[in-house]
Scaffold this motif. Structure first.
Motif, PDB file in Angstrom:
ATOM      1  N   CYS A 137      -0.437  -6.573 -17.456  1.00  0.00           N
ATOM      2  CA  CYS A 137      -1.889  -7.163 -17.343  1.00  0.00           C
ATOM      3  C   CYS A 137      -2.507  -6.679 -16.252  1.00  0.00           C
ATOM      4  CB  CYS A 137      -1.601  -8.782 -17.198  1.00  0.00           C
ATOM      5  SG  CYS A 137      -3.419  -9.489 -16.482  1.00  0.00           S
ATOM      6  N   ASP A 138      -3.770  -5.822 -16.470  1.00  0.00           N
ATOM      7  CA  ASP A 138      -4.468  -5.551 -15.344  1.00  0.00           C
ATOM      8  C   ASP A 138      -5.174  -6.446 -14.489  1.00  0.00           C
ATOM      9  OD1 ASP A 138      -6.309  -4.295 -13.655  1.00  0.00           O
ATOM     10  OD2 ASP A 138      -7.027  -2.875 -14.975  1.00  0.00           O
ATOM     11  N   ILE A 139      -4.551  -6.745 -13.277  1.00  0.00           N
ATOM     12  CA  ILE A 139      -5.180  -8.079 -12.490  1.00  0.00           C
ATOM     13  C   ILE A 139      -6.458  -7.901 -11.667  1.00  0.00           C
ATOM     14  CG2 ILE A 139      -2.998  -9.142 -12.474  1.00  0.00           C
ATOM     15  CD1 ILE A 139      -2.648  -8.034  -9.695  1.00  0.00           C
ATOM     16  N   TYR A 159      -8.482  -0.968   2.037  1.00  0.00           N
ATOM     17  CA  TYR A 159      -7.293  -1.613   2.310  1.00  0.00           C
ATOM     18  C   TYR A 159      -7.146  -2.497   3.217  1.00  0.00           C
ATOM     19  CZ  TYR A 159      -2.112  -1.444   1.997  1.00  0.00           C
ATOM     20  OH  TYR A 159      -0.417  -1.806   1.844  1.00  0.00           O
ATOM     21  N   LYS A 214      -6.328  -6.653   3.092  1.00  0.00           N
ATOM     22  CA  LYS A 214      -5.069  -7.070   3.574  1.00  0.00           C
ATOM     23  C   LYS A 214      -5.204  -8.149   4.671  1.00  0.00           C
ATOM     24  CE  LYS A 214      -2.076  -4.895   0.885  1.00  0.00           C
ATOM     25  NZ  LYS A 214      -1.309  -5.526  -0.018  1.00  0.00           N
ATOM     26  N   ILE A 224       8.309  -2.535  -3.738  1.00  0.00           N
ATOM     27  CA  ILE A 224       8.574  -3.620  -3.146  1.00  0.00           C
ATOM     28  C   ILE A 224       8.675  -4.982  -4.135  1.00  0.00           C
ATOM     29  CG2 ILE A 224       7.546  -5.508  -1.771  1.00  0.00           C
ATOM     30  CD1 ILE A 224       6.680  -3.022   0.069  1.00  0.00           C
ATOM     31  N   ASN A 259       1.773  -9.513  -4.990  1.00  0.00           N
ATOM     32  CA  ASN A 259       2.333  -8.142  -4.237  1.00  0.00           C
ATOM     33  C   ASN A 259       1.549  -6.939  -5.137  1.00  0.00           C
ATOM     34  OD1 ASN A 259       4.929  -6.224  -3.535  1.00  0.00           O
ATOM     35  ND2 ASN A 259       4.513  -5.863  -5.652  1.00  0.00           N
ATOM     36  N   LEU A 262       1.617  -3.212 -14.478  1.00  0.00           N
ATOM     37  CA  LEU A 262       0.471  -2.269 -15.408  1.00  0.00           C
ATOM     38  C   LEU A 262       1.237  -1.426 -16.282  1.00  0.00           C
ATOM     39  CD1 LEU A 262      -2.656  -2.128 -15.197  1.00  0.00           C
ATOM     40  CD2 LEU A 262      -2.359  -0.552 -13.603  1.00  0.00           C
ATOM     41  N   GLU A 263       2.236  -1.273 -16.218  1.00  0.00           N
ATOM     42  CA  GLU A 263       3.022  -0.213 -17.122  1.00  0.00           C
ATOM     43  C   GLU A 263       3.266  -0.903 -18.390  1.00  0.00           C
ATOM     44  OE1 GLU A 263       3.795  -0.942 -13.947  1.00  0.00           O
ATOM     45  OE2 GLU A 263       3.215   0.982 -13.121  1.00  0.00           O
ATOM     46  N   THR A 302       7.333  -3.944 -11.535  1.00  0.00           N
ATOM     47  CA  THR A 302       7.894  -2.676 -12.017  1.00  0.00           C
ATOM     48  C   THR A 302       8.344  -1.707 -11.173  1.00  0.00           C
ATOM     49  OG1 THR A 302       5.586  -2.012 -12.343  1.00  0.00           O
ATOM     50  CG2 THR A 302       6.640  -3.170 -14.184  1.00  0.00           C
ATOM     51  N   SER A 303       7.930  -1.661  -9.723  1.00  0.00           N
ATOM     52  CA  SER A 303       8.011  -0.686  -8.806  1.00  0.00           C
ATOM     53  C   SER A 303       8.131  -1.240  -7.528  1.00  0.00           C
ATOM     54  CB  SER A 303       6.917   0.104  -8.984  1.00  0.00           C
ATOM     55  OG  SER A 303       7.047   1.230  -8.038  1.00  0.00           O
ATOM     56  N   THR A 332       8.109   3.820  -0.860  1.00  0.00           N
ATOM     57  CA  THR A 332       7.693   3.440  -2.302  1.00  0.00           C
ATOM     58  C   THR A 332       6.589   4.555  -3.092  1.00  0.00           C
ATOM     59  OG1 THR A 332       5.747   2.306  -2.196  1.00  0.00           O
ATOM     60  CG2 THR A 332       7.916   0.889  -1.742  1.00  0.00           C
ATOM     61  N   ALA A 377       7.097   1.315   3.819  1.00  0.00           N
ATOM     62  CA  ALA A 377       8.229   1.274   3.208  1.00  0.00           C
ATOM     63  C   ALA A 377       8.234   2.377   2.095  1.00  0.00           C
ATOM     64  CB  ALA A 377       8.311  -0.174   2.425  1.00  0.00           C
TER      65      ALA A 377
END
Ligand code: NAD
Length: 260
Positions: A62-64, A155, A159, A16, A90, A36-37, A13-14, A190, A188
């Motif tokens: 869906c909240d993953i 993070y 990653k 990348i 992603n 999530l939106e 939804t946003s 965002t 990037a």
């Protein structure tokens, strides 16, 4: 028999994820949007895709961070659209603090969303790819899957973990028509960066725009942000037949950040 290229892109939804979805749709890959939106926001994007690309994707909210929710998502996707042959893991979040001040619940949340969700989605998507004898798993890691920065313990751990997980997946699937790779972007522009830019502006007493320049100069010799669409083009290439021997990699697209 040609394979149906059906791509589930988490967090599309946003930023990348949305850019990857746009590049895929432009080049005829069927897209499944996720985020999530609320549904009306996802549907608005789907409508725009219909107008711009002549293909209206399904949107799934869906909240993953929840494994059971991921199981329900994958079941729903399979029944309502089909079994994805392309997975782009992603969706991700960021939080910065020194290790001794890092809130444990933030650690758990980042590991759940940025790492464990990729495992759950991959394990649930692989049987469909194995049936088809073709698949592409693209995990959006980061330069922080390859190198560290202060204040990004969770993070970086997530990653780096994603790179390791991707390598194992690649080894298990390389002779089955399936590839698994990480893309490792540098900065990037965002919404993910907004908090970091605000912190940088505050600490250095500069404007938001100057903070952008400051972040870039602090890390990479290339003097610009990576465009999300450029990450989309790389993901598109990984879906091509020409990329069938590219597996188990962690590809930087980082303006030279990891070159030094
Ligand atoms: P963004 O904030 O623009 O988008 C994040 C997306 O993830 C949104 O669609 C959101 O709905 C989704 N999401 C967040 N939490 C979720 C949850 N609990 N359940 C389901 N969906 C959730 O971020 P972005 O910058 O486009 O980041 C996308 C990916 O790229 C992330 O994995 C990020 O770590 C990675 N990345 C970003 C940069 C950067 O500079 N922006 C650099 C390297 C890597």
């Amino acid at each position: 028999m040609s394979v149906r290229k059906l791509a589930l892109i988490t967090g599309s939804t946003s930023g990348i994820g949305l850019a990857i979805a746009e590049v895929f749709a432009l080049h005829g890959i069927e897209v499944i949007l996720h985020g999530l939106e609320p549904v009306d926001q996802g549907e608005a994007i789907a409508e725009r895709f219909d107008n711009e690309f002549g293909h209206r994707p399904h949107y799934f909210q869906c909240d993953i961070s929840e494994p059971l929710a991921i199981e329900r998502l994958m079941e729903q996707v399979s029944v309502e659209v089909g079994k994805p042959t392309v997975i782009v893991n992603n969706a991700g979040i960021q939080f910065t603090a020194p290790v001794q001040e890092f809130p444990p619940h933030k650690w758990d949340q980042i590991i759940a969303i940025n790492l464990s969700a990729a495992f759950h989605i991959t394990r649930l998507a692989l049987p469909g790819m194995l049936e088809q004898g073709w698949g592409r798993i693209i995990n959006i890691s980061s330069v922080h899957g390859l190198v560290a920065s202060p204040n990004k313990a969770a993070y970086c751990a997530a990653k780096h973990g994603l790179v390791g997980f991707t390598r194992v997946t690649a080894m298990e699937t390389a002779d089955k028509g399936i590839t698994a790779n990480c893309i490792c972007p540098g900065w990037a522009d965002t919404p993910l960066l907004v908090d970091q830019l605000n912190n940088f502006a505050k600490e250095n007493n500069t404007s938001f725009e100057e903070a952008k320049r400051g972040l870039i100069n602090a890390k990479a010799p290339y003097p610009e942000f990576v465009a999300p669409s450029e990450i989309g083009e790389l993901a598109l290439f990984l879906c091509s037949d020409a990329a069938r021997a590219i597996t188990g990699t962690a590809m930087p697209i980082d303006g030279g950040w990891t070159a030094h």
